[in-house]
Design a protein around this motif. Structure first.
Motif, PDB file in Angstrom:
ATOM      1  N   TRP A   1       0.832  -1.200   0.000  1.00 45.88           N
ATOM      2  CA  TRP A   1       0.000   0.000   0.000  1.00 45.88           C
ATOM      3  C   TRP A   1       0.868   1.251   0.000  1.00 45.88           C
ATOM      4  N   VAL A   2       1.903   1.233   0.801  1.00 47.20           N
ATOM      5  CA  VAL A   2       2.820   2.369   0.898  1.00 47.20           C
ATOM      6  C   VAL A   2       3.511   2.634  -0.433  1.00 47.20           C
ATOM      7  N   VAL A   3       4.124   1.607  -0.992  1.00 45.64           N
ATOM      8  CA  VAL A   3       4.869   1.779  -2.239  1.00 45.64           C
ATOM      9  C   VAL A   3       3.935   2.208  -3.370  1.00 45.64           C
ATOM     10  N   PHE A   4       2.745   1.627  -3.413  1.00 49.36           N
ATOM     11  CA  PHE A   4       1.781   1.971  -4.456  1.00 49.36           C
ATOM     12  C   PHE A   4       1.332   3.425  -4.316  1.00 49.36           C
ATOM     13  N   SER A   5       1.110   3.875  -3.090  1.00 47.67           N
ATOM     14  CA  SER A   5       0.711   5.261  -2.863  1.00 47.67           C
ATOM     15  C   SER A   5       1.827   6.217  -3.247  1.00 47.67           C
TER      16      SER A   5
ATOM     17  N   ASP B   1      -4.611   4.978 -14.106  1.00 46.91           N
ATOM     18  CA  ASP B   1      -4.451   3.918 -13.116  1.00 46.91           C
ATOM     19  C   ASP B   1      -3.699   2.728 -13.701  1.00 46.91           C
ATOM     20  N   TYR B   2      -4.009   2.369 -14.925  1.00 44.12           N
ATOM     21  CA  TYR B   2      -3.358   1.204 -15.515  1.00 44.12           C
ATOM     22  C   TYR B   2      -1.866   1.459 -15.734  1.00 44.12           C
ATOM     23  N   GLN B   3      -1.517   2.647 -16.247  1.00 43.40           N
ATOM     24  CA  GLN B   3      -0.110   2.974 -16.456  1.00 43.40           C
ATOM     25  C   GLN B   3       0.651   3.014 -15.137  1.00 43.40           C
ATOM     26  N   LEU B   4       0.002   3.513 -14.097  1.00 44.29           N
ATOM     27  CA  LEU B   4       0.656   3.555 -12.786  1.00 44.29           C
ATOM     28  C   LEU B   4       0.834   2.158 -12.210  1.00 44.29           C
TER      29      LEU B   4
ATOM     30  N   LEU C   1     -12.707   9.927  -8.070  1.00 50.75           N
ATOM     31  CA  LEU C   1     -13.108   8.533  -8.231  1.00 50.75           C
ATOM     32  C   LEU C   1     -12.988   7.781  -6.911  1.00 50.75           C
ATOM     33  N   PRO C   2     -13.802   6.749  -6.710  1.00 52.51           N
ATOM     34  CA  PRO C   2     -13.698   5.971  -5.461  1.00 52.51           C
ATOM     35  C   PRO C   2     -12.318   5.358  -5.269  1.00 52.51           C
ATOM     36  N   PHE C   3     -11.697   4.873  -6.357  1.00 50.33           N
ATOM     37  CA  PHE C   3     -10.386   4.241  -6.237  1.00 50.33           C
ATOM     38  C   PHE C   3      -9.340   5.198  -5.683  1.00 50.33           C
ATOM     39  N   ALA C   4      -9.479   6.489  -5.987  1.00 47.66           N
ATOM     40  CA  ALA C   4      -8.492   7.476  -5.529  1.00 47.66           C
ATOM     41  C   ALA C   4      -8.423   7.547  -4.012  1.00 47.66           C
ATOM     42  N   SER C   5      -9.487   7.163  -3.325  1.00 52.57           N
ATOM     43  CA  SER C   5      -9.485   7.219  -1.860  1.00 52.57           C
ATOM     44  C   SER C   5      -8.424   6.311  -1.268  1.00 52.57           C
ATOM     45  N   PHE C   6      -8.121   5.192  -1.936  1.00 50.11           N
ATOM     46  CA  PHE C   6      -7.075   4.300  -1.437  1.00 50.11           C
ATOM     47  C   PHE C   6      -5.710   4.983  -1.457  1.00 50.11           C
ATOM     48  N   ILE C   7      -5.502   5.875  -2.420  1.00 46.94           N
ATOM     49  CA  ILE C   7      -4.226   6.573  -2.526  1.00 46.94           C
ATOM     50  C   ILE C   7      -4.209   7.808  -1.641  1.00 46.94           C
TER      51      ILE C   7
ATOM     52  N   VAL D   1      -5.577  14.607 -13.200  1.00 53.95           N
ATOM     53  CA  VAL D   1      -5.451  14.228 -11.791  1.00 53.95           C
ATOM     54  C   VAL D   1      -6.665  14.700 -10.997  1.00 53.95           C
ATOM     55  N   LEU D   2      -7.183  15.869 -11.339  1.00 56.43           N
ATOM     56  CA  LEU D   2      -8.322  16.408 -10.589  1.00 56.43           C
ATOM     57  C   LEU D   2      -9.576  15.542 -10.742  1.00 56.43           C
ATOM     58  N   PRO D   3     -10.013  15.205 -11.955  1.00 57.20           N
ATOM     59  CA  PRO D   3     -11.165  14.286 -12.038  1.00 57.20           C
ATOM     60  C   PRO D   3     -10.849  12.909 -11.471  1.00 57.20           C
ATOM     61  N   TRP D   4      -9.581  12.475 -11.584  1.00 55.07           N
ATOM     62  CA  TRP D   4      -9.207  11.188 -10.982  1.00 55.07           C
ATOM     63  C   TRP D   4      -9.418  11.204  -9.474  1.00 55.07           C
ATOM     64  N   SER D   5      -9.131  12.332  -8.829  1.00 60.59           N
ATOM     65  CA  SER D   5      -9.256  12.418  -7.369  1.00 60.59           C
ATOM     66  C   SER D   5     -10.698  12.277  -6.904  1.00 60.59           C
TER      67      SER D   5
END
Length: 710
Positions: A284-288, A629-632, A311-317, A305-309
């Motif tokens: 989790w740390v390294v991914f964040s 997300d996929y590229q990251l 998204l629900p998935f962005a909460s994990f980061i 990045v703004l619309p990405w933030s």
């Protein structure tokens, strides 16, 4: 030179497009699309001017550097007119106006290697080399106004390539004269210019003494490890009877210990699930960090990045900092549990100085080596357009001692910024003997006092946010650096999960070997409440990120950050308790898998080196990246794979040997009648206490029980 004017205009278009009529925007954009390559415009201009039109020395008398630059520019001009290949390459290496500025593309990296590979011998003693630099345009400085954080995304960089004899001052003066003579524009140097810090040439700088020392140190340690490994392999037939010095330095012996899989037993003192919790938090740390490091890289689509933030998935980061609380919780739990059980056997004796010494031996050497490697070897082992003047270099050169003194969480200069957790954890470790002695002597009364301290610290965090009107919403205008410094890096604001883990360790100590019989209703209720707290902590702020939702008030944010800092470690208390008592089910099967053990032992090295690999890979890239997300995820698996290799090598030549030497400070084995400490959670921690820099990781001593008992 219409290109430069268009370059400036396009920067302004980023901000003003929202206020312009749509027809006007379309006309301006059509005009911009007709602009051509910056380097070609420069070449066309340069071929049509004489050297008398370009006064690099300005009003003063030319010095030797000025004359050398003028000479090379003359040679370059003549070669350009004659269509010499090396001159054409110097123009071809230029970047252009970044395409996609309206989607956040702030970089055009040109061709870094093409520019640096220019090495043309013109005549005897006269050689022209390429110098790669960034021409930066700042819209906020151009407009003479402060537009705050938005100024970052309006600083646009494009690659240039000049003769290496010309300094940034020469190039800036040349660009300024071009704008004045051709476009009749007078732009301040703070608005558009080239800095020496952004320039690179193929000539490698001579190694200074510290760089040589770093290379010699790593080489010497590697040679020593190699010698003892060869001795172990050829002359030691029984690995159970290895001499202590060979066991400390042999890569074969240390690898055997690293990859040893210990089957889980029914011993109630072994908390096997902690390995899984630690390793999952490590990922989790390294991914964040992968995301946070890429937010401001050379992305083609930074504005996504703004619309990405939202998204629900962005909460994990965005809420990855809960991994910090996870490791504070683990640190407090293990310290209390192991220390108190050892104090029971030693009748309350606690050798505090030796306890500190052993911890420093375990942590400081690899930390010091990491500082040296980050500062001196980053540009030795890698190169690239964005690597010059990387983020940690200046901070480590000026503030390395704050990191080694474990107080960098209270300074503005953070060498290896992710090691702020080491400082916080060390400060908590320093005060831990007071709490341990209090618990041993006064038991539940001292525990009640610690509970009161938790309440007071939670109130302090709440009051700090309310009084200062702090916000931790990263993509909101109310977010500030002061909030990070006073709420995120401060020790007292992160002490709560550590103290909760400390009290939970005391609870496990009191109930050692006890089996709690719980009804299925109690078990299901525990898991439902636990999961509710975990998902609430991560997703509670998600609705407030949506455009049609009013922003959170300071009171709401204060309650959120105060309560989740308590609720998150309490949820982990249930996970650990349920797994120990046999109520973990599939969670316990997953978290307690023996396969986590090697990664758990390597976690400190992974923590120390993952940002080094991430920054090196990101800044040595020759092309722009695309934020998705996929590229990251692709980049994450690339970085974590390389990090594992580097961490393993540094573990063998630095961490394991020096950690092995720590055993020589300990007394000889105790009589057989004394129970070994390995039956306690030392086995589960396996010398690794991971931690997070909103996320990060840290190492705890494998034999801390022996340390404390001495």
């Amino acid at each position: 030179m219409d290109n430069i004017a268009g370059f400036i205009f396009l920067c302004g278009l980023v901000l003003v497009s929202a206020t312009q009529p749509q027809d006007e925007i379309l006309n301006n954009f059509q005009q911009v699309t007709k602009l051509s390559h910056l380097g070609l415009e420069f070449a066309d201009f340069f071929q049509n001017v004489t050297l008398s039109d370009i006064s690099l020395a300005d009003s003063r008398a030319p010095n030797e550097e000025d004359l050398l630059c003028l000479r090379d520019l003359t040679l370059f001009s003549n070669a350009l007119k004659e269509r010499k290949l090396w001159a054409l390459k110097m123009i071809d290496a230029w970047g252009s106006i970044p395409s996609g500025i309206l989607t956040g593309n702030r970089h055009n990296l040109g061709n870094y290697d093409e520019c640096l590979n220019i090495n043309k011998d013109i005549s005897q003693g006269v050689t022209i080399r390429g110098k790669y630099c960034f021409l930066q345009t700042s819209l906020s400085a151009m407009l003479g106004s402060d537009i705050g954080a938005l100024g970052v995304v309006t600083r646009i960089k494009t690659a240039t390539c000049f003769p290496a004899s010309c300094s940034a001052a020469h190039m800036n003066l040349f660009v300024s004269q071009v704008l004045q003579k051709v476009l009749n524009l007078d732009i301040p140097s703070t608005a558009m210019g080239i800095s020496d810090a952004s320039c690179q040439t193929s000539a490698s700088e001579p190694w200074d003494g510290l760089t040589i020392f770093t290379v010699v140190l790593l080489s010497l340690m590697g040679a020593i490890v190699a010698v003892f490994t060869v001795y172990d392999y050829f002359f030691c037939k029984n690995h159970n009877e290895l001499p202590a010095i060979v066991k400390a330095f042999s890569a074969r012996a240390n690898s055997r210990a690293l990859f040893r899989i210990v089957e889980n037993t029914s011993n109630p003192n072994v908390i096997s699930c902690l390995n899984g919790i630690r390793c999952m938090s490590l990922f989790w740390v390294v991914f964040s960090h992968e995301y946070t490091g890429r937010f401001f890289a050379a992305n083609l689509n930074l504005f996504n990045v703004l619309p990405w933030s939202k998204l629900p998935f962005a909460s994990f980061i965005l809420h990855g900092f809960f991994s910090v609380d996870s490791f504070f919780f683990l640190g407090g739990l293990l310290l209390a549990l192991i220390a108190l059980r050892t104090m029971d056997r030693t009748k309350g004796k606690l050798n505090v100085p030796l306890m500190y010494l052993h911890r420093l031996i375990r942590i400081v050497p690899i930390l010091a080596v990491a500082i040296l490697v980050y500062t001196k070897l980053m540009t030795v082992v890698a190169n690239g357009p964005l690597l010059q003047g990387f983020s940690g270099e200046t901070a480590c050169e000026t503030g390395w001692y704050w990191t080694l003194l474990f107080v960098n969480n209270y300074t503005n200069v953070k060498c290896l910024g992710h090691t702020w957790y080491l400082s916080v954890d060390m400060q908590l470790f320093i005060i831990s003997p007071v709490l341990l002695i209090a618990l041993y002597k006064w038991g539940k009364k001292a525990a009640a006092g610690i509970f009161v301290l938790i309440v007071l610290l939670s109130g302090c965090l709440f009051a700090t946010m309310m009084v200062n009107n702090y916000s931790m919403m990263f993509f909101q205008n109310s977010f500030s650096i002061d909030a990070m410094s006073n709420m995120y890096f401060a020790t007292h604001t992160h002490a709560t999960p550590w103290l909760i883990g400390f009290l939970f360790g005391y609870f496990l100590h009191l109930n050692k070997g006890k089996k709690f019989q719980l009804s299925w209703i109690s078990v299901w209720s525990g898991w439902i409440l636990c999961l509710a707290m975990i998902f609430t902590s991560i997703f509670a702020l998600y609705p407030s990120t949506q455009s049609n939702t009013p922003p959170l008030t300071t009171l709401e944010e204060s309650f959120y950050y105060t309560l989740t800092r308590v609720g998150w470690p309490l949820a982990l208390c249930w996970v650990v308790f349920a797994c120990m008592q046999g109520y973990g089910g599939m969670a316990n099967s997953f978290l307690s898998s023996p396969l986590w053990q090697p990664l758990s032992r390597l976690s400190y090295s992974i923590y120390m080196w993952h940002l080094f690999i991430q920054e090196m890979n990101a800044k040595s890239s020759r092309t722009n990246s695309y934020f998705s997300d996929y590229q990251l995820m692709l980049q994450f698996w690339s970085d974590i794979g390389i990090t594992l290799v580097v961490a393993y090598l540094l573990y063998l030549i630095i961490e394991a040997p020096i950690g092995g030497l720590d055993n020589f400070l300990r007394p000889q084995k105790k009589p057989a009648g004394v129970q070994k400490t390995s039956s306690y959670p030392i086995q589960i921690v396996s010398d690794q206490k991971v931690h997070g820099d909103g996320p990060s990781k840290l190492k705890e001593t494998e034999t801390i029980a022996q340390t404390i008992s001495e």
